[in-house]
Design an enzyme around this catalytic site. Structure first.
Site, PDB file in Angstrom:
ATOM      1  N   HIS A 154       3.581  -5.128   3.709  1.00 46.96           N
ATOM      2  CA  HIS A 154       3.617  -5.698   5.055  1.00 46.96           C
ATOM      3  C   HIS A 154       3.221  -7.168   5.010  1.00 46.96           C
ATOM      4  O   HIS A 154       2.456  -7.586   4.144  1.00 46.96           O
ATOM      5  CB  HIS A 154       2.631  -4.975   5.986  1.00 46.96           C
ATOM      6  CG  HIS A 154       2.944  -3.533   6.197  1.00 46.96           C
ATOM      7  ND1 HIS A 154       3.953  -3.102   7.015  1.00 46.96           N
ATOM      8  CD2 HIS A 154       2.375  -2.413   5.673  1.00 46.96           C
ATOM      9  CE1 HIS A 154       3.993  -1.779   7.003  1.00 46.96           C
ATOM     10  NE2 HIS A 154       3.038  -1.339   6.184  1.00 46.96           N
ATOM     11  N   GLU A 212       0.362  -5.135  11.519  1.00 47.38           N
ATOM     12  CA  GLU A 212       1.084  -4.659  10.337  1.00 47.38           C
ATOM     13  C   GLU A 212       2.554  -5.071  10.442  1.00 47.38           C
ATOM     14  O   GLU A 212       3.189  -5.400   9.445  1.00 47.38           O
ATOM     15  CB  GLU A 212       0.943  -3.136  10.280  1.00 47.38           C
ATOM     16  CG  GLU A 212       1.491  -2.514   9.040  1.00 47.38           C
ATOM     17  CD  GLU A 212       1.194  -1.027   8.990  1.00 47.38           C
ATOM     18  OE1 GLU A 212       0.068  -0.677   8.581  1.00 47.38           O
ATOM     19  OE2 GLU A 212       2.077  -0.238   9.362  1.00 47.38           O
ATOM     20  N   HIS A 258       0.847  -1.194   0.000  1.00 43.73           N
ATOM     21  CA  HIS A 258       0.000   0.000   0.000  1.00 43.73           C
ATOM     22  C   HIS A 258       0.876   1.236   0.000  1.00 43.73           C
ATOM     23  O   HIS A 258       2.095   1.152   0.097  1.00 43.73           O
ATOM     24  CB  HIS A 258      -0.970  -0.002   1.192  1.00 43.73           C
ATOM     25  CG  HIS A 258      -0.344   0.192   2.528  1.00 43.73           C
ATOM     26  ND1 HIS A 258      -1.027   0.676   3.613  1.00 43.73           N
ATOM     27  CD2 HIS A 258       0.914  -0.027   2.984  1.00 43.73           C
ATOM     28  CE1 HIS A 258      -0.237   0.736   4.673  1.00 43.73           C
ATOM     29  NE2 HIS A 258       0.949   0.305   4.308  1.00 43.73           N
ATOM     30  N   HIS A 260       4.935   0.390  -0.354  1.00 48.90           N
ATOM     31  CA  HIS A 260       5.676  -0.595   0.440  1.00 48.90           C
ATOM     32  C   HIS A 260       4.700  -1.695   0.846  1.00 48.90           C
ATOM     33  O   HIS A 260       3.514  -1.611   0.566  1.00 48.90           O
ATOM     34  CB  HIS A 260       6.296   0.063   1.681  1.00 48.90           C
ATOM     35  CG  HIS A 260       5.281   0.611   2.631  1.00 48.90           C
ATOM     36  ND1 HIS A 260       4.556   1.763   2.381  1.00 48.90           N
ATOM     37  CD2 HIS A 260       4.837   0.140   3.825  1.00 48.90           C
ATOM     38  CE1 HIS A 260       3.721   1.980   3.384  1.00 48.90           C
ATOM     39  NE2 HIS A 260       3.868   1.008   4.280  1.00 48.90           N
ATOM     40  N   CYS A 272       5.935   6.038   4.862  1.00 45.25           N
ATOM     41  CA  CYS A 272       4.809   5.232   4.366  1.00 45.25           C
ATOM     42  C   CYS A 272       4.038   5.899   3.232  1.00 45.25           C
ATOM     43  O   CYS A 272       3.089   5.331   2.705  1.00 45.25           O
ATOM     44  CB  CYS A 272       3.861   4.860   5.504  1.00 45.25           C
ATOM     45  SG  CYS A 272       4.616   3.705   6.671  1.00 45.25           S
ATOM     46  N   HIS A 327      -1.026 -10.473  -1.716  1.00 44.19           N
ATOM     47  CA  HIS A 327      -0.186 -10.090  -2.848  1.00 44.19           C
ATOM     48  C   HIS A 327      -0.867  -9.085  -3.769  1.00 44.19           C
ATOM     49  O   HIS A 327      -0.693  -9.107  -4.980  1.00 44.19           O
ATOM     50  CB  HIS A 327       0.311 -11.333  -3.607  1.00 44.19           C
ATOM     51  CG  HIS A 327       1.388 -12.037  -2.858  1.00 44.19           C
ATOM     52  ND1 HIS A 327       1.112 -12.934  -1.853  1.00 44.19           N
ATOM     53  CD2 HIS A 327       2.731 -11.941  -2.927  1.00 44.19           C
ATOM     54  CE1 HIS A 327       2.242 -13.380  -1.354  1.00 44.19           C
ATOM     55  NE2 HIS A 327       3.252 -12.783  -1.975  1.00 44.19           N
TER      56      HIS A 327
END
Length: 150
Positions: free
Chosen positions: A31, A136, A16, A29, A25, A75
């Site tokens: 998680h 996260e 996201h 990137h 952020c 994904h």
């Protein structure tokens, strides 16, 4: 009969970006999310029922979360559809990437609200979503509780 809470845990990888954010952020990137789903209900007492003693079959809960969350978000890259990231999202989609456009900033807080709505709509009668915990990272998570949202 006593109310019992049961919990099942899930894992998925999602990317996201937080448009307008003032830190790292804001960049795309990902998680390794861990989602704990807790439901509450009364165990089945009908001795002729194949699921005697269960609140809900863990397999049934797994199917709901897999279909509505894991299979959708794993994904994938999530963008707020109302940000300039829409151009990047279109480019990624055109190249065959799994992109999800949502009506919210894709923070853990907003994602857990979305997940609560998705799961609640699928639970059988008599079973209620009690809480969700979306990790996260190992040290950062958002929690949703039904009691806070009544």
């Amino acid at each position: 009969m006593s109310k019992i809470r049961i919990t099942k845990q899930f894992s998925f990888e999602t990317g996201h970006a937080l448009y307008g954010y003032d830190g790292k952020c804001r960049n795309v990137h990902g998680h390794s999310y861990k989602l704990s789903v807790t439901v509450i209900g009364t165990p089945i007492t009908d001795t002729s029922h194949v699921k005697l003693g269960m609140v809900i079959d863990f397999g049934d809960l797994k199917r709901i979360v897999k279909e509505d969350i894991e299979d959708v978000f794993d994904h994938a890259t999530v963008f707020n559809k109302n940000t300039p990231h829409i151009e990047l999202a279109k480019e990624l989609k055109d190249r065959g990437h799994n992109v999800i456009l949502v009506d919210y900033q894709p923070t853990s807080e907003n994602m857990v609200i979305d997940f609560a709505e998705r799961i609640t709509s699928r639970l059988p009668e008599g079973i209620k979503l009690f809480s969700l915990k979306l990790k996260e990272t190992e040290t950062s998570f958002a929690e949703w509780y039904a009691s806070d949202n009544e």
